[in-house]
Design an enzyme around this catalytic site. Sequence first.
Site, mmCIF file in Angstrom:
data_model
loop_
_atom_site.group_PDB
_atom_site.id
_atom_site.type_symbol
_atom_site.label_atom_id
_atom_site.label_comp_id
_atom_site.label_asym_id
_atom_site.label_seq_id
_atom_site.Cartn_x
_atom_site.Cartn_y
_atom_site.Cartn_z
ATOM 1 N N PRO A 2 18.232 -17.858 -7.637
ATOM 2 C CA PRO A 2 17.578 -16.803 -7.074
ATOM 3 C C PRO A 2 15.934 -17.411 -6.699
ATOM 4 O O PRO A 2 15.312 -17.767 -7.686
ATOM 5 C CB PRO A 2 17.575 -15.649 -7.702
ATOM 6 C CG PRO A 2 18.698 -15.962 -8.523
ATOM 7 C CD PRO A 2 18.733 -17.308 -8.784
ATOM 8 N N GLU A 3 15.496 -17.383 -5.599
ATOM 9 C CA GLU A 3 14.208 -17.254 -5.124
ATOM 10 C C GLU A 3 13.614 -16.411 -4.286
ATOM 11 O O GLU A 3 14.433 -15.362 -4.309
ATOM 12 C CB GLU A 3 13.955 -18.895 -4.385
ATOM 13 C CG GLU A 3 14.694 -20.003 -5.085
ATOM 14 C CD GLU A 3 13.808 -21.342 -5.089
ATOM 15 O OE1 GLU A 3 12.839 -21.370 -4.499
ATOM 16 O OE2 GLU A 3 14.554 -22.296 -5.668
ATOM 17 N N LYS A 51 9.651 -12.694 -7.019
ATOM 18 C CA LYS A 51 11.224 -12.723 -7.655
ATOM 19 C C LYS A 51 11.506 -11.445 -8.359
ATOM 20 O O LYS A 51 12.593 -11.517 -9.185
ATOM 21 C CB LYS A 51 11.446 -13.871 -8.294
ATOM 22 C CG LYS A 51 11.048 -15.287 -7.254
ATOM 23 C CD LYS A 51 11.506 -16.429 -7.990
ATOM 24 C CE LYS A 51 10.853 -17.078 -8.883
ATOM 25 N NZ LYS A 51 11.377 -18.286 -9.329
ATOM 26 N N ARG A 254 14.648 -27.598 -16.165
ATOM 27 C CA ARG A 254 14.925 -27.533 -14.671
ATOM 28 C C ARG A 254 14.916 -28.744 -14.087
ATOM 29 O O ARG A 254 14.410 -29.834 -14.550
ATOM 30 C CB ARG A 254 13.433 -26.908 -13.818
ATOM 31 C CG ARG A 254 12.986 -25.602 -14.448
ATOM 32 C CD ARG A 254 11.719 -25.270 -13.765
ATOM 33 N NE ARG A 254 11.018 -24.113 -14.244
ATOM 34 C CZ ARG A 254 11.102 -22.983 -13.460
ATOM 35 N NH1 ARG A 254 12.029 -22.862 -12.374
ATOM 36 N NH2 ARG A 254 10.964 -21.699 -13.977
#
Length: 268
Positions: A2-3, A51, A254
């Site tokens: 999700p962004e 977000k 990440r």
Amino acid sequence: MPEGDTVLQTARRLDTALAGQVLTRFDLRVPRFATSDLTGRAVLGVVSRGKHLLTRFEDGFTLHSHLRMDGAWRVYDPGERWRGGPAHQIRAVLATAGHTAVGYRLPVLELLRTRDEDQAVGHLGPDLLGPDWDPGAALRNLLTDHARPVGEALLDQRNLAGVGNVYMCELCFLARVTPWLPVGEIPLPLATRLVGTAKQLLEANRERPTRTTTGGVAALPRGTARERLFVYGRGGRPCLRCRTPVRKAERDLRPVYWCPRCQSGPTA
């Protein structure tokens, strides 16, 4: 992953399903709010802030949620089987006569007074997809710490809200700098374009079911027209511009992708 664009689409789906409807079920499966019950109250609306998601109810309550890496909200019709994951991953159930919204794997879920929403989202920088967007403020925020790597600065939601790991990698590629280049080494015109490109990419994808950053780029070689992203997820595959293998590194859990030929600056 999700962004800002994904979260905006989620807010729209929830708003369409719930806004103006009265809750027939309100179930938060987190210890702090497990006894809270807003059944019988109307849903006023659902909005995104960067977000973050804010679901507002009458009588001045807001449910604040954040999807982070793998959280999700799913909307179901009456009688439809819930398919978002096993029951133990459900964190929230908001039901009306017409739809049921189920929140899965939500790492952030809190019920607060609407007047206190700033406690949850007041730290955020200008929202790339919000009415508060201010490119000048975003640029100033981004350049506050000249020694900070540009990738970290883009991901810091206090600078500008909405950029996640996918967009960070793609923005650095488009700017032809590695994510580890200190922002103070980026010329001001390029930094200004970087902020503008971030806005353009999220705006272009706010209505799309599948995110892409390569659309409208005429310089791509033949045979690459269907590629959706320049570098993200392409570790070991040829760069769309120069055919050099895209590199991948893990930083703070990440994955980071970059082209060692097209992008200048320090590497992992």
